[in-house]
Motif scaffolding. Structure first.
Motif, PDB file in Angstrom:
ATOM      1  N   LEU A  40     -58.665 -77.865   5.465  1.00 25.01           N
ATOM      2  CA  LEU A  40     -57.981 -77.126   6.403  1.00 25.01           C
ATOM      3  C   LEU A  40     -56.568 -77.876   7.176  1.00 25.01           C
ATOM      4  O   LEU A  40     -55.871 -77.126   7.447  1.00 25.01           O
ATOM      5  CB  LEU A  40     -59.007 -76.910   7.635  1.00 25.01           C
ATOM      6  CG  LEU A  40     -60.019 -76.008   7.353  1.00 25.01           C
ATOM      7  CD1 LEU A  40     -60.995 -75.959   8.296  1.00 25.01           C
ATOM      8  CD2 LEU A  40     -59.380 -74.627   7.218  1.00 25.01           C
ATOM      9  N   ALA A  41     -56.530 -79.316   7.293  1.00 29.58           N
ATOM     10  CA  ALA A  41     -55.529 -80.065   7.525  1.00 29.58           C
ATOM     11  C   ALA A  41     -54.398 -79.664   6.926  1.00 29.58           C
ATOM     12  O   ALA A  41     -53.261 -79.477   7.217  1.00 29.58           O
ATOM     13  CB  ALA A  41     -56.017 -81.273   7.922  1.00 29.58           C
ATOM     14  N   THR A  42     -54.481 -79.830   5.498  1.00 26.12           N
ATOM     15  CA  THR A  42     -53.464 -79.860   4.554  1.00 26.12           C
ATOM     16  C   THR A  42     -52.677 -78.009   4.709  1.00 26.12           C
ATOM     17  O   THR A  42     -51.608 -77.827   4.859  1.00 26.12           O
ATOM     18  CB  THR A  42     -54.010 -79.850   3.206  1.00 26.12           C
ATOM     19  OG1 THR A  42     -54.397 -81.310   3.211  1.00 26.12           O
ATOM     20  CG2 THR A  42     -53.054 -79.848   2.142  1.00 26.12           C
ATOM     21  N   ALA A  85     -49.708 -73.285  16.949  1.00 22.89           N
ATOM     22  CA  ALA A  85     -51.301 -73.127  16.832  1.00 22.89           C
ATOM     23  C   ALA A  85     -51.804 -73.600  15.475  1.00 22.89           C
ATOM     24  O   ALA A  85     -53.021 -74.395  15.307  1.00 22.89           O
ATOM     25  CB  ALA A  85     -51.884 -71.602  16.643  1.00 22.89           C
ATOM     26  N   ALA A  86     -50.953 -73.386  14.479  1.00 20.68           N
ATOM     27  CA  ALA A  86     -51.353 -73.921  12.887  1.00 20.68           C
ATOM     28  C   ALA A  86     -51.285 -75.704  13.061  1.00 20.68           C
ATOM     29  O   ALA A  86     -52.015 -76.446  12.500  1.00 20.68           O
ATOM     30  CB  ALA A  86     -50.312 -73.372  12.100  1.00 20.68           C
ATOM     31  N   GLY A  92     -56.070 -81.233  14.818  1.00 20.56           N
ATOM     32  CA  GLY A  92     -57.424 -81.087  15.383  1.00 20.56           C
ATOM     33  C   GLY A  92     -58.431 -81.501  13.880  1.00 20.56           C
ATOM     34  O   GLY A  92     -59.313 -82.406  14.178  1.00 20.56           O
ATOM     35  N   ALA A  93     -58.170 -81.011  12.844  1.00 20.08           N
ATOM     36  CA  ALA A  93     -58.816 -81.198  11.744  1.00 20.08           C
ATOM     37  C   ALA A  93     -58.806 -82.627  11.270  1.00 20.08           C
ATOM     38  O   ALA A  93     -59.853 -83.293  10.948  1.00 20.08           O
ATOM     39  CB  ALA A  93     -58.522 -80.218  10.491  1.00 20.08           C
ATOM     40  N   ARG A  98     -61.296 -88.100  11.181  1.00 24.04           N
ATOM     41  CA  ARG A  98     -61.332 -89.756  11.444  1.00 24.04           C
ATOM     42  C   ARG A  98     -62.729 -90.098  12.262  1.00 24.04           C
ATOM     43  O   ARG A  98     -62.938 -91.091  12.265  1.00 24.04           O
ATOM     44  CB  ARG A  98     -60.014 -89.771  12.180  1.00 24.04           C
ATOM     45  CG  ARG A  98     -58.863 -90.063  11.600  1.00 24.04           C
ATOM     46  CD  ARG A  98     -57.602 -90.744  12.121  1.00 24.04           C
ATOM     47  NE  ARG A  98     -57.465 -90.015  13.451  1.00 24.04           N
ATOM     48  CZ  ARG A  98     -56.372 -88.856  13.571  1.00 24.04           C
ATOM     49  NH1 ARG A  98     -55.797 -88.516  12.464  1.00 24.04           N
ATOM     50  NH2 ARG A  98     -56.366 -88.316  14.812  1.00 24.04           N
ATOM     51  N   LEU A  99     -63.221 -89.036  12.985  1.00 25.78           N
ATOM     52  CA  LEU A  99     -64.435 -89.231  13.726  1.00 25.78           C
ATOM     53  C   LEU A  99     -65.587 -89.358  12.690  1.00 25.78           C
ATOM     54  O   LEU A  99     -66.524 -89.828  13.247  1.00 25.78           O
ATOM     55  CB  LEU A  99     -64.517 -88.295  14.776  1.00 25.78           C
ATOM     56  CG  LEU A  99     -63.553 -88.538  15.991  1.00 25.78           C
ATOM     57  CD1 LEU A  99     -63.502 -87.227  16.951  1.00 25.78           C
ATOM     58  CD2 LEU A  99     -63.643 -89.797  16.649  1.00 25.78           C
ATOM     59  N   LEU A 100     -65.597 -88.643  11.887  1.00 26.64           N
ATOM     60  CA  LEU A 100     -66.749 -88.820  10.804  1.00 26.64           C
ATOM     61  C   LEU A 100     -66.976 -89.894  10.202  1.00 26.64           C
ATOM     62  O   LEU A 100     -66.148 -90.311   9.555  1.00 26.64           O
ATOM     63  CB  LEU A 100     -66.577 -87.456  10.015  1.00 26.64           C
ATOM     64  CG  LEU A 100     -66.848 -86.149  10.241  1.00 26.64           C
ATOM     65  CD1 LEU A 100     -66.368 -84.969   9.197  1.00 26.64           C
ATOM     66  CD2 LEU A 100     -68.101 -85.615  10.947  1.00 26.64           C
TER      67      LEU A 100
END
Length: 104
Positions: A40-42, A85-86, A92-93, A98-100
């Motif tokens: 999604l980030a890509t 927004a993108a 965000g993604a 990084r948090l996972l």
């Protein structure tokens, strides 16, 4: 760009939308979640770039007189908002990835 490649791009976008629509987040394991978020980030980064490019697109610039100034400004404003927004989605993604925790 040829009309054939434009059709192919539209087909790919439609296929991607169907694939994403069919996903059920609750059924994904941690590695699948990470892979999805990275994808999604890509994708969001690519969409951001594309929307930014569209604001400079000659086809939209030459239409200023045909569309009228208000419509022209609205189109460019919406493109800018969509790109922002993108970009937010990409950031965000990436932050979620990084948090996972990493799977050993």
């Amino acid at each position: 760009m040829s009309s054939q490649s434009e059709v192919r791009i539209a087909d790919l976008a439609g296929e991607l939308a169907k694939s994403l629509d069919g996903l059920e987040g609750a059924r994904l394991d941690r590695d699948e979640v990470r892979d999805l978020l990275e994808g999604l980030a890509t994708m969001a980064s690519a969409v951001t770039r594309l929307l930014d490019d569209l604001r400079a697109c000659p086809a939209l610039r030459t239409r200023e007189h045909e569309l009228g100034l208000l419509a022209y400004q609205t189109i460019h404003s919406k493109l800018e908002q969509s790109a922002a927004a993108a970009e937010d989605l990409a950031v965000g993604a990436e932050a979620l990835c990084r948090l996972l925790p990493h799977t050993p």
